[in-house]
Design an enzyme around this catalytic site. Structure first.
Site, PDB file in Angstrom:
ATOM      1  N   TYR A  38     -10.295   2.981  -1.934  1.00  0.00           N
ATOM      2  CA  TYR A  38      -9.357   4.077  -2.193  1.00  0.00           C
ATOM      3  C   TYR A  38      -8.081   3.687  -2.921  1.00  0.00           C
ATOM      4  O   TYR A  38      -7.657   4.353  -3.852  1.00  0.00           O
ATOM      5  CB  TYR A  38      -8.978   4.760  -0.874  1.00  0.00           C
ATOM      6  CG  TYR A  38      -7.931   5.826  -1.048  1.00  0.00           C
ATOM      7  CD1 TYR A  38      -8.256   7.061  -1.599  1.00  0.00           C
ATOM      8  CD2 TYR A  38      -6.611   5.597  -0.691  1.00  0.00           C
ATOM      9  CE1 TYR A  38      -7.296   8.044  -1.790  1.00  0.00           C
ATOM     10  CE2 TYR A  38      -5.635   6.570  -0.873  1.00  0.00           C
ATOM     11  CZ  TYR A  38      -5.989   7.792  -1.421  1.00  0.00           C
ATOM     12  OH  TYR A  38      -5.041   8.754  -1.615  1.00  0.00           O
ATOM     13  N   ASN A  77       4.431  -7.515  -1.911  1.00  0.00           N
ATOM     14  CA  ASN A  77       3.456  -6.519  -1.485  1.00  0.00           C
ATOM     15  C   ASN A  77       2.704  -7.085  -0.296  1.00  0.00           C
ATOM     16  O   ASN A  77       2.115  -8.156  -0.393  1.00  0.00           O
ATOM     17  CB  ASN A  77       2.494  -6.217  -2.643  1.00  0.00           C
ATOM     18  CG  ASN A  77       1.313  -5.335  -2.242  1.00  0.00           C
ATOM     19  OD1 ASN A  77       0.250  -5.416  -2.831  1.00  0.00           O
ATOM     20  ND2 ASN A  77       1.498  -4.488  -1.256  1.00  0.00           N
ATOM     21  N   GLY A  78       2.715  -6.370   0.817  1.00  0.00           N
ATOM     22  CA  GLY A  78       2.000  -6.816   2.004  1.00  0.00           C
ATOM     23  C   GLY A  78       2.834  -6.621   3.253  1.00  0.00           C
ATOM     24  O   GLY A  78       3.843  -5.911   3.264  1.00  0.00           O
ATOM     25  N   GLY A  89       2.983   3.437  -4.457  1.00  0.00           N
ATOM     26  CA  GLY A  89       4.209   3.705  -3.713  1.00  0.00           C
ATOM     27  C   GLY A  89       5.076   4.699  -4.435  1.00  0.00           C
ATOM     28  O   GLY A  89       5.303   4.575  -5.641  1.00  0.00           O
ATOM     29  N   CYS A 144       2.918  -1.081  -1.421  1.00  0.00           N
ATOM     30  CA  CYS A 144       3.730  -1.138  -2.635  1.00  0.00           C
ATOM     31  C   CYS A 144       2.974  -1.798  -3.772  1.00  0.00           C
ATOM     32  O   CYS A 144       1.847  -2.252  -3.619  1.00  0.00           O
ATOM     33  CB  CYS A 144       5.030  -1.904  -2.374  1.00  0.00           C
ATOM     34  SG  CYS A 144       4.786  -3.554  -1.713  1.00  0.00           S
TER      35      CYS A 144
END
Length: 510
Positions: free
Chosen positions: A286, A122-123, A44, A12
């Site tokens: 990426y 996030n994570g 996301g 996210c």
């Protein structure tokens, strides 16, 4: 390209905004938040949510959440109910934990002893199961399967030394960071401030920007008095689209308070003694947008260096260099520059074909790839092609591309991969297929060139990747004087390569 086709995805993105100066503000905070999320859409696409506050005492919170892309989740009427916010946080989600349901959409808002807090995360917590049991033993029910709700409930706990009428959010956040070492970047909204937090290993990115008048956006003359607001984001790529200047990163282990009065570093929580930071190296490879800045260097530049290193490690006799559009383009340009071969385009991408990883089986996935590209035959017929890709995950998507190029006239197709083979799952916020699905763990990997129909296949080594990533970091740390370089969380360099090596930065708990 194959990351996208195989379903590997970032969990996210988080974004926050605080208007500077007097409130109520003239700054359209809800619009800034929405545009910030749009710029993070690559992190996301499952769901999105915004929570705003007027910052009063007591504050009034407004929230909207929706499934799908940001522009779908936030129609104009949804933004109207958020328009009175003076600050807010938001989130776009690609789930790794928790089901794809609206109830798992962030930010989460909970009541605490001192009022509501909103949290965006996030994570992925490496010890989530143990923490879930601990929270439930305290009599707290969890309504979702998301790690982020778990974090929110842990923050709601009152530290033993806290006075009843004075919430100590630094102590609460430190308590959370003691309970779980990684992986998280957090935004915590309470009344009139946002707390920006990175775990001690710095596994997920987080940075701060300053909103300035558009007339001063590209000049060096914007002083503190020109600040219209502060923003915090998973990636700096979101700053340009909202008129913000890059300010700095949130350091590993750092707790930063962002208010209308400015940015203040409150504390830094150390890692276990001797441990290096563990920023996810695949943010460079990426996941991040190429115009984002991490550790003082642009992602695009790092990807070019990866291509140069790949040309040194894996040269080949060929006529042209090209790429599978489009995340591997910087690496392909770097390979071409280092090798002295011309760079050309060999594939034309149909941008209106859906993401093929959402198709449920191999046959449909392969058909999706075949529909997605056309061959630019005149550019390579009768030539030997070096095709640069960012990954070969399952091996299903590159094979039909090679077949397409050879049928269109390429005499040879040599695959060079600008990252090492992925061999292990990630437990820190990246959605990677199971170990059994990864081509690097299958018997056919011993002859992967024959398996996918290429004339040769070579990957960038782990050492080569780390070298390319870290080459531009040392000088940045020498120049960065905002926070003392003597602090062990901020001054040392390290990256997580667990999906490549199986060496995780912390012990996993299940």
């Amino acid at each position: 390209m194959e990351f996208e086709e195989s379903g590997i995805g970032e969990e996210c993105g988080v974004f926050g905004c605080v208007a500077a100066g007097e409130w109520p503000t003239q700054l359209e905070v809800a619009q800034v938040l929405t545009l910030g999320l749009v710029a993070l859409q690559h992190r996301g696409q499952e769901s999105a949510g915004i929570v705003t506050s007027n910052g009063a005492s007591p504050p009034t919170y407004s929230a909207h959440k929706g499934m799908g892309l940001v522009n779908t989740a936030f129609p104009p009427e949804a933004l109207l109910k958020l328009r009175h916010g003076n600050l807010g946080i938001c989130h776009t989600r690609y789930s790794t934990t928790g089901m794809s349901e609206l109830q798992n959409c962030q930010p989460f808002v909970v009541d605490t002893l001192h009022g509501k807090i909103a949290v965006a995360h996030n994570g992925e917590l490496v010890n989530a199961h143990a923490l879930r049991r601990k929270v439930m033993r305290h009599g707290v029910g969890l309504s979702t399967s998301s790690d982020s709700e778990l974090i929110t409930q842990l923050l709601a706990f009152t530290p033993p030394m806290e006075e009843l009428d004075a919430p100590d959010w630094v102590a609460r956040i430190k308590n959370l960071m003691t309970e779980t070492p990684t992986s998280y970047s957090l935004l915590v909204l309470f009344k009139d401030v946002i707390y920006a937090v990175r775990d001690p290993y710095g596994n997920r990115p987080l940075c701060i920007g300053r909103l300035v008048p558009i007339s001063k956006l590209h000049s060096s003359g914007a002083g503190e008095e020109d600040t219209e607001g502060w923003v915090v984001s998973s990636e700096s790529c979101s700053f340009q689209s909202i008129g913000a200047k890059y300010y700095r990163e949130v350091l590993p282990g750092e707790i930063v308070q962002i208010s209308r009065r400015g940015v203040k570093s409150l504390s830094i929580v150390p890692r276990r003694e001797g441990d290096l930071p563990a920023f996810c190296i695949f943010e460079y490879v990426y996941f991040a947008r190429p115009d984002s800045i991490f550790e003082g260097q642009m992602v695009y530049t790092v990807r070019q260096r990866c291509g140069r290193q790949l040309a040194i490690e894996a040269p080949t006799d060929a006529d042209v260099v090209s790429t599978v559009p489009e995340s591997a383009t910087p690496a392909a340009l770097g390979y071409a520059q280092q090798s002295g071969l011309p760079y050309i385009e060999v594939l034309c991408k149909n941008r209106y074909v859906g993401r093929t990883f959402i198709q449920p089986n191999t046959r449909l996935r392969q058909l999706g790839v075949a529909k997605k590209f056309g061959a630019l035959t005149d550019n390579f017929a009768g030539k030997r092609v070096v095709l640069i890709d960012d990954s070969i995950v399952r091996g299903n998507t590159i094979s039909p591309i090679i077949k397409l190029l050879k049928e269109a006239g390429a005499t040879e197709v040599h695959i060079r991969v600008a990252s090492p083979p992925i061999r292990f799952p990630c437990y820190m916020g990246i959605n990677i297929p199971t170990k059994e699905e990864l081509i690097a763990n299958k018997p056919e990997f011993q002859d992967i060139a024959g398996h996918i129909g290429a004339d040769s296949v070579q990957y960038l080594t782990v050492e080569g990747l780390v070298s390319a990533v870290q080459k531009g970091i040392a000088s940045f740390h020498e120049k960065d004087k905002m926070i003392s370089s003597s602090n062990q969380c901020g001054s040392r360099v390290g990256h997580c390569t667990a999906c490549l090596t199986g060496k995780y930065p912390v012990e996993l708990e299940w």
